[in-house]
Scaffold this motif. Structure first.
Motif, PDB file in Angstrom:
ATOM      1  N   HIS A 169       0.856  -1.247  -0.006  1.00  0.00           N
ATOM      2  CA  HIS A 169       0.111   0.140  -0.118  1.00  0.00           C
ATOM      3  C   HIS A 169       0.917   1.154  -0.009  1.00  0.00           C
ATOM      4  O   HIS A 169       0.760   2.118   0.720  1.00  0.00           O
ATOM      5  CB  HIS A 169      -0.958  -0.007   1.193  1.00  0.00           C
ATOM      6  CG  HIS A 169      -2.249  -1.270   1.237  1.00  0.00           C
ATOM      7  ND1 HIS A 169      -3.038  -1.214   0.522  1.00  0.00           N
ATOM      8  CD2 HIS A 169      -2.087  -2.337   1.946  1.00  0.00           C
ATOM      9  CE1 HIS A 169      -3.760  -2.373   0.475  1.00  0.00           C
ATOM     10  NE2 HIS A 169      -3.160  -3.199   1.397  1.00  0.00           N
ATOM     11  N   ALA A 170       1.814   1.421  -0.727  1.00  0.00           N
ATOM     12  CA  ALA A 170       2.531   2.377  -1.059  1.00  0.00           C
ATOM     13  C   ALA A 170       1.985   3.720  -1.251  1.00  0.00           C
ATOM     14  O   ALA A 170       2.734   4.959  -0.940  1.00  0.00           O
ATOM     15  CB  ALA A 170       3.809   2.138  -1.985  1.00  0.00           C
ATOM     16  N   LEU A 171       0.990   3.813  -2.047  1.00  0.00           N
ATOM     17  CA  LEU A 171       0.388   4.930  -2.340  1.00  0.00           C
ATOM     18  C   LEU A 171      -0.755   5.268  -1.051  1.00  0.00           C
ATOM     19  O   LEU A 171      -1.123   6.737  -1.332  1.00  0.00           O
ATOM     20  CB  LEU A 171      -0.104   4.817  -3.732  1.00  0.00           C
ATOM     21  CG  LEU A 171       0.745   4.528  -4.747  1.00  0.00           C
ATOM     22  CD1 LEU A 171       0.116   4.325  -6.275  1.00  0.00           C
ATOM     23  CD2 LEU A 171       1.682   5.580  -5.061  1.00  0.00           C
ATOM     24  N   ASP A 172      -1.490   4.475  -0.551  1.00  0.00           N
ATOM     25  CA  ASP A 172      -2.449   4.791   0.200  1.00  0.00           C
ATOM     26  C   ASP A 172      -2.554   4.619   1.756  1.00  0.00           C
ATOM     27  O   ASP A 172      -3.752   4.856   2.264  1.00  0.00           O
ATOM     28  CB  ASP A 172      -3.780   4.219  -0.492  1.00  0.00           C
ATOM     29  CG  ASP A 172      -3.411   2.919  -0.555  1.00  0.00           C
ATOM     30  OD1 ASP A 172      -2.666   2.105  -0.110  1.00  0.00           O
ATOM     31  OD2 ASP A 172      -4.568   2.350  -1.171  1.00  0.00           O
ATOM     32  N   GLU A 173      -1.671   4.237   2.238  1.00  0.00           N
ATOM     33  CA  GLU A 173      -1.719   3.843   3.588  1.00  0.00           C
ATOM     34  C   GLU A 173      -0.514   4.402   4.275  1.00  0.00           C
ATOM     35  O   GLU A 173       0.861   4.328   4.287  1.00  0.00           O
ATOM     36  CB  GLU A 173      -1.539   2.542   3.929  1.00  0.00           C
ATOM     37  CG  GLU A 173      -2.979   1.765   3.539  1.00  0.00           C
ATOM     38  CD  GLU A 173      -3.304   0.302   4.291  1.00  0.00           C
ATOM     39  OE1 GLU A 173      -4.162  -0.307   3.735  1.00  0.00           O
ATOM     40  OE2 GLU A 173      -2.347  -0.105   4.806  1.00  0.00           O
ATOM     41  N   LEU A 174      -0.785   5.344   5.424  1.00  0.00           N
ATOM     42  CA  LEU A 174       0.340   6.105   5.796  1.00  0.00           C
ATOM     43  C   LEU A 174       0.711   5.515   7.321  1.00  0.00           C
ATOM     44  O   LEU A 174      -0.315   5.145   8.066  1.00  0.00           O
ATOM     45  CB  LEU A 174      -0.250   7.454   6.232  1.00  0.00           C
ATOM     46  CG  LEU A 174       0.710   8.335   7.164  1.00  0.00           C
ATOM     47  CD1 LEU A 174       2.143   8.795   6.249  1.00  0.00           C
ATOM     48  CD2 LEU A 174      -0.027   9.694   7.558  1.00  0.00           C
ATOM     49  N   ILE A 198      -5.691   7.705  -0.780  1.00  0.00           N
ATOM     50  CA  ILE A 198      -4.589   7.744  -1.862  1.00  0.00           C
ATOM     51  C   ILE A 198      -4.070   9.270  -2.133  1.00  0.00           C
ATOM     52  O   ILE A 198      -3.347   9.514  -2.946  1.00  0.00           O
ATOM     53  CB  ILE A 198      -5.109   6.697  -3.207  1.00  0.00           C
ATOM     54  CG1 ILE A 198      -3.865   6.597  -4.039  1.00  0.00           C
ATOM     55  CG2 ILE A 198      -6.175   7.809  -3.801  1.00  0.00           C
ATOM     56  CD1 ILE A 198      -4.447   5.823  -5.280  1.00  0.00           C
ATOM     57  N   LYS A 199      -5.103  10.067  -1.954  1.00  0.00           N
ATOM     58  CA  LYS A 199      -4.963  11.380  -2.066  1.00  0.00           C
ATOM     59  C   LYS A 199      -3.890  12.173  -1.094  1.00  0.00           C
ATOM     60  O   LYS A 199      -3.098  13.099  -1.530  1.00  0.00           O
ATOM     61  CB  LYS A 199      -6.262  12.172  -2.131  1.00  0.00           C
ATOM     62  CG  LYS A 199      -6.197  13.864  -2.264  1.00  0.00           C
ATOM     63  CD  LYS A 199      -7.655  14.119  -2.325  1.00  0.00           C
ATOM     64  CE  LYS A 199      -7.702  15.664  -2.818  1.00  0.00           C
ATOM     65  NZ  LYS A 199      -8.831  16.235  -2.697  1.00  0.00           N
ATOM     66  N   THR A 200      -3.825  11.571   0.081  1.00  0.00           N
ATOM     67  CA  THR A 200      -2.953  12.370   1.160  1.00  0.00           C
ATOM     68  C   THR A 200      -2.048  11.664   2.053  1.00  0.00           C
ATOM     69  O   THR A 200      -1.528  12.187   2.915  1.00  0.00           O
ATOM     70  CB  THR A 200      -4.125  13.398   1.798  1.00  0.00           C
ATOM     71  OG1 THR A 200      -4.766  12.494   2.631  1.00  0.00           O
ATOM     72  CG2 THR A 200      -4.764  14.338   1.255  1.00  0.00           C
ATOM     73  N   SER A 201      -1.946  10.369   1.735  1.00  0.00           N
ATOM     74  CA  SER A 201      -1.275   9.542   2.730  1.00  0.00           C
ATOM     75  C   SER A 201       0.402   9.732   2.504  1.00  0.00           C
ATOM     76  O   SER A 201       1.226  10.014   3.229  1.00  0.00           O
ATOM     77  CB  SER A 201      -1.547   8.084   2.534  1.00  0.00           C
ATOM     78  OG  SER A 201      -2.753   7.906   3.154  1.00  0.00           O
TER      79      SER A 201
END
Length: 303
Positions: A169-174, A198-201
């Protein structure tokens, strides 16, 4: 463009320089507004690799030195290079590879206080820091056994925090980690992943403090990887809590030759550096090197 011709498109990143004072510009943007970047794209004649993920090493009146990923198409691999760039016209004056590992390297986060940088090396399965004096890299230290992606450390309220993502989840999980020291050991936040968006993580540059508030620069990959960027205002951060809200958007005022996105921003004094993305039509042999050869290497174990 039809699907056949699209097979000859190659994605390419480049650095953009902005002779603007980021904090002054940011202070004028209302919440929910847009901070516009006036960008000059770096000029160079190297067509077998691209540059991305810029971090500032040194800013002078007419020149800047930037640590960045230098990605070689022919090797499907990135190294970390120190670039010398003319601030007035964006011309690349010189470059030097300062770090190469067996795996791909990118996102060379540089800390000017400790004079260290911690590039992304998740394919090595860890996160390491190096001492750097402007010429030589030495004293590698592994500070996390997790394969962190775009790891971004910041000191806040007496503790060190690291914002990062990880596969798949490299793009969407912080993810957040915390420690009492710059080089760890780091403890995972109990809420990990602290957000799924996916917009701000995913981080996209150094965090910063303005008027006592902590802000994060983030990537937005809603429609495509590295499509655009935003700034988040962290409203709560501790070893057990976290919350943030969207503060403003980032926009390249005249993107010119690189209109398809940007995913890194860093600044110092009256200078901002970003990166930009485009797709270029390339001859068949370049397409072979970039898209086909990596597949053949896996199948036939080519060297």
């Amino acid at each position: 463009m039809n699907s056949f011709l699209r097979k000859f498109l190659i994605g390419e990143w480049n650095l953009g320089i902005c002779n603007q004072n980021f904090i002054e510009e940011f202070a004028r943007v209302p919440q929910g507004g847009t901070l516009k970047l006036q960008t000059t794209w770096m000029k160079h004649h190297h067509y077998n690799f691209f540059y991305a993920d810029p971090f500032i090493y040194k800013v002078a009146k007419d020149r800047v030195q930037i640590l960045a990923e230098e990605y070689f198409f022919t090797r499907s691999k990135g190294v970390i290079s120190l670039l010398d760039i003319d601030r007035n016209n964006g011309k690349l004056l010189g470059k030097q590879v300062v770090l190469e590992e067996t795996c791909h390297l990118s996102y060379p986060f540089y800390d000017e206080v400790s004079r260290t940088f911690t590039p992304e090396s998740f394919r090595n399965g860890n996160w390491a820091t190096y001492d750097f004096d402007g010429k030589q890299v030495c004293n590698k230290r592994i500070i996390a056994d997790s394969p962190l992606i775009d790891a971004t450390p910041v000191e806040y309220n007496g503790k060190w925090y690291v914002f990062a993502t990880n596969q798949p989840h490299a793009l969407d999980e912080l993810l957040i980690y915390h420690s009492d020291h710059r080089e760890g050991p780091f403890t995972p936040h109990p809420g990990n992943p602290v957000k799924k968006c996916i917009k701000t993580s995913r981080p996209g540059g150094k965090c910063f403090v303005h008027n006592g508030n902590l802000y994060r620069v983030v990537q937005d990959s809603t429609s495509r990887y590295g499509e655009t960027m935003h700034i988040m205002k962290v409203t709560e951060l501790s070893p057990t809590t976290f919350s943030e809200e969207l503060f403003c958007h980032l926009e390249i005022e005249n993107p010119g030759k690189f209109p398809l996105g940007f995913h890194t921003l860093n600044f110092a004094d009256d200078f901002i550096v970003i990166d930009g993305f485009r797709e270029q039509m390339r001859p068949f042999f370049v397409t072979y090197i970039v898209k086909i050869r990596p597949i053949l290497k896996k199948i036939f174990k080519l060297k």
